[in-house]
Design an enzyme around this catalytic site. Structure first.
Site, PDB file in Angstrom:
ATOM      1  N   SER A  84       0.712  -1.193   0.015  1.00  0.00           N
ATOM      2  CA  SER A  84       0.094   0.014  -0.183  1.00  0.00           C
ATOM      3  C   SER A  84       0.824   1.317  -0.109  1.00  0.00           C
ATOM      4  O   SER A  84       1.949   1.215  -0.830  1.00  0.00           O
ATOM      5  CB  SER A  84      -0.750   0.076   1.099  1.00  0.00           C
ATOM      6  OG  SER A  84      -1.921   0.911   1.179  1.00  0.00           O
ATOM      7  N   ASP A 133      -7.516  -4.612  -7.328  1.00  0.00           N
ATOM      8  CA  ASP A 133      -7.249  -3.734  -6.352  1.00  0.00           C
ATOM      9  C   ASP A 133      -7.451  -2.061  -6.662  1.00  0.00           C
ATOM     10  O   ASP A 133      -6.726  -1.783  -7.660  1.00  0.00           O
ATOM     11  CB  ASP A 133      -5.782  -3.974  -5.832  1.00  0.00           C
ATOM     12  CG  ASP A 133      -5.070  -3.083  -4.762  1.00  0.00           C
ATOM     13  OD1 ASP A 133      -6.334  -2.330  -4.207  1.00  0.00           O
ATOM     14  OD2 ASP A 133      -4.247  -3.189  -4.387  1.00  0.00           O
ATOM     15  N   HIS A 138      -7.277  -5.444  -1.985  1.00  0.00           N
ATOM     16  CA  HIS A 138      -6.106  -4.650  -1.489  1.00  0.00           C
ATOM     17  C   HIS A 138      -5.790  -5.171  -0.197  1.00  0.00           C
ATOM     18  O   HIS A 138      -4.196  -5.172  -0.159  1.00  0.00           O
ATOM     19  CB  HIS A 138      -6.559  -3.272  -1.043  1.00  0.00           C
ATOM     20  CG  HIS A 138      -5.385  -2.342  -0.763  1.00  0.00           C
ATOM     21  ND1 HIS A 138      -4.392  -2.245  -1.771  1.00  0.00           N
ATOM     22  CD2 HIS A 138      -5.058  -1.596   0.246  1.00  0.00           C
ATOM     23  CE1 HIS A 138      -3.343  -1.499  -1.051  1.00  0.00           C
ATOM     24  NE2 HIS A 138      -4.027  -1.017   0.175  1.00  0.00           N
TER      25      HIS A 138
END
Ligand code: NAG
Ligand code: NAG
Ligand code: NAG
Length: 504
Positions: A17, A79, A189
């Site tokens: 991330s 994602d 994600h």
């Protein structure tokens, strides 16, 4: 980091991330600080679901440094995070807030607020819309404010494919994303652990990839396999554009290399022009006039030989300007300026021919109209070749001491500096203002020190120290001028006055 670098065979930096973006920044910092270290370990940066980091300029710069291969961005096929920044910045920030709250919701053991279905759908549609715009703009060569760099590994439960061309990455991001739905694009994600575990084990399993018709070529087979890996091979709407996208990625990767191969052929065709100039230089060095090729060319009368050399000078300039133009238009490989063949060829051209450009400049009195060559007459191509050479030599040792004079003077602007010094000497005679005189003498002394050092290190070619060269004449004139001003100044105190020959 210094300790790590010293004790490691390789360095892998990774993050998930926003941590992936931080990892990229860290890797970029490391790569640029290791540039000047000769034996540094290789650096690899692997990110998972990282948002985009920089714009097209950053992406280009990374390609030019040949760092693209140091980055592998793993992006799961749905994602939302790596795709978020294609929207305008203000809406991205709001969306990011929502997502972070969602991912920290009680469901995951935290205090955030979980997103409702409507909010998820809204997010999904907004990102899909912006992605579509970006991917269509990318086909036309335009990019949005953010731009991918490095290799992208698109992964799913079924496998992974790798793409490294920015426009194709954006297109693949779009095509895989719209095959998903609002809910999975947000949950994906947090699933990288699963995906990576799966496709690592799948790498070991041989896959049977064609159930239906036989592929026409290994390339088609590869594409079919890739689409199957992404789990979009069955979806007509996504699989056709995706095939097209992979084809374009391949073509984009090949065209610059074809162009540079074609250029290499043209380079070999212009070599005779350069050889003729080399021969001209050699014959000037041998001639009884002892002028050197700079002065011979500058003072040339109308002769067949002089005309020929002048024409070759023009042809070579046209060739190299063409190379620069192709570079400006991004038609050549991004690392073109790092390829020894081209750095060598351009450097050799510059050292041999720029003195003739300078000679022509002063011969045609351009300096009276436009000002001196260095500031006002030097062509852009020479500045560029200078930079290539400097960048290439960052990691190389400076050359050791020469025992013979160099074949070509190692500073291609040497003669331009001689001309400026000659101008100073002419002015110092007529200047009555004492302060201006001091300034003129200052420039003259600086030039002498520079030139003497070059001659002493034998970094000039023999034409510089030829008896009748304008450099030698300038030194004679200076000696005379100095003894006229201060009769007690002698060459012993100023060894450079004798062109750097060792004065006992
Ligand atoms: C990319 O970003 C840098 C830094 O913000 C900026 O200087 C540059 O002009 C930008 N390039 C483009 C093409 O927008
Ligand atoms: C070159 O120098 C020699 C003496 O060394 C002289 O006789 C000759 O005229 C000079 N030639 C030119 C072109 O200046
Ligand atoms: C370029 O020149 C360097 C030294 O001048 C040499 O070591 C190298 O092999 C050359 N490379 C090519 C491709 O000609």
């Amino acid at each position: 980091m210094v300790e790590v670098i010293k004790n490691s065979k390789s360095i892998v930096i990774t993050g998930h991330s926003i941590g992936g973006t931080t990892a990229s920044l860290c890797a970029l910092w490391l790569l640029s600080s290791l540039q000047s270290v000769s034996s540094s370990p290789p650096v690899l940066c692997i990110t998972f679901g990282s948002p985009l980091l920089g714009n097209e300029s950053l992406s280009r710069a990374i390609l030019r440094e040949r760092w693209g291969g140091n980055f592998c961005h793993v992006v799961s096929k749905y994602d939302i995070m790596p795709r978020l920044l294609f929207a305008p910045l203000a809406s991205c920030t709001a969306q990011l807030h929502l997502l972070l709250q969602h991912w920290t919701a009680p469901q995951f053991g935290n205090h955030g607020v979980q997103l409702g279905d409507e909010a998820k759908a809204e997010l999904f549609l907004s990102v899909a819309a912006h992605l579509q715009v970006a991917s269509e703009a990318g086909e036309e060569g335009a990019t949005s404010s953010y731009c991918p760099f490095g290799n992208y590994l698109f992964c799913s439960q079924e496998g992974a494919i790798c793409v490294d061309n920015a426009a194709s990455v954006i297109k693949m991001m779009y095509l895989t994303f719209i095959a998903g739905n609002p809910s999975c694009c947000i949950e994906d994600h947090l699933k990288y652990g699963e995906y990576v575990g799966k496709f690592c084990s799948q790498f070991l399993n041989k896959r049977s990839f064609m159930q239906g018709e036989l592929p026409q070529s290994s390339w088609d087979a590869g594409v079919a396999l890739a689409l199957q890996s992404l789990g979009i091979s069955g979806q007509e709407s996504a699989s056709e554009p995706a095939k097209e996208c992979l084809k374009i990625a391949r073509r984009l990767g090949r065209t610059p290399n074809l162009k540079s191969a074609d250029l290499a052929v043209r380079l070999s065709r212009i070599t005779p022009y350069r050889a003729e100039i080399e021969w001209y230089k050699g014959s000037c060095d041998k001639s009884d006039e002892k002028l050197g090729y700079y002065d011979a060319f500058k003072l040339r009368g109308s002769s067949k030989r002089g005309d020929k050399v002048n024409m070759n000078r023009h042809k070579l300039a046209a060739f190299w300007n063409g190379v620069i133009e192709m570079l400006d238009k991004n038609e050549l490989p991004h690392d073109f300026h790092r390829r020894s063949k081209w750095v060598n060829a351009s450097q050799f051209y510059m050292l041999l021919v720029e003195p003739l450009e300078i000679a022509e400049y002063y011969r045609s009195n351009m300096h009276r109209r436009k000002g001196h060559y260095l500031k006002h007459g030097r062509e852009r191509r020479f500045e560029i070749f200078d930079r290539w050479w400097r960048e290439k030599r960052v990691n190389e040792e400076k050359n050791s001491k020469r025992i013979k004079f160099a074949g070509l003077t190692q500073d291609s602007c040497f003669w331009a500096k001689v001309e400026e010094a000659r101008d100073c000497v002419a002015n110092v005679r007529s200047e009555s203002d004492a302060r201006k005189q001091v300034l003129l003498w200052d420039s003259i002394n600086k030039f002498e020190m520079y030139a003497a050092r070059l001659v002493e290190r034998k970094e000039v070619s023999e034409d510089v120290v030829a008896k009748n060269s304008s450099y030698k004449k300038l030194l004679e004139e200076l000696t005379e001028l100095r003894s006229a001003v201060h009769p007690f100044w002698t060459a012993t105190q100023f060894p450079c006055l004798r062109g750097g020959e060792v004065v006992p």
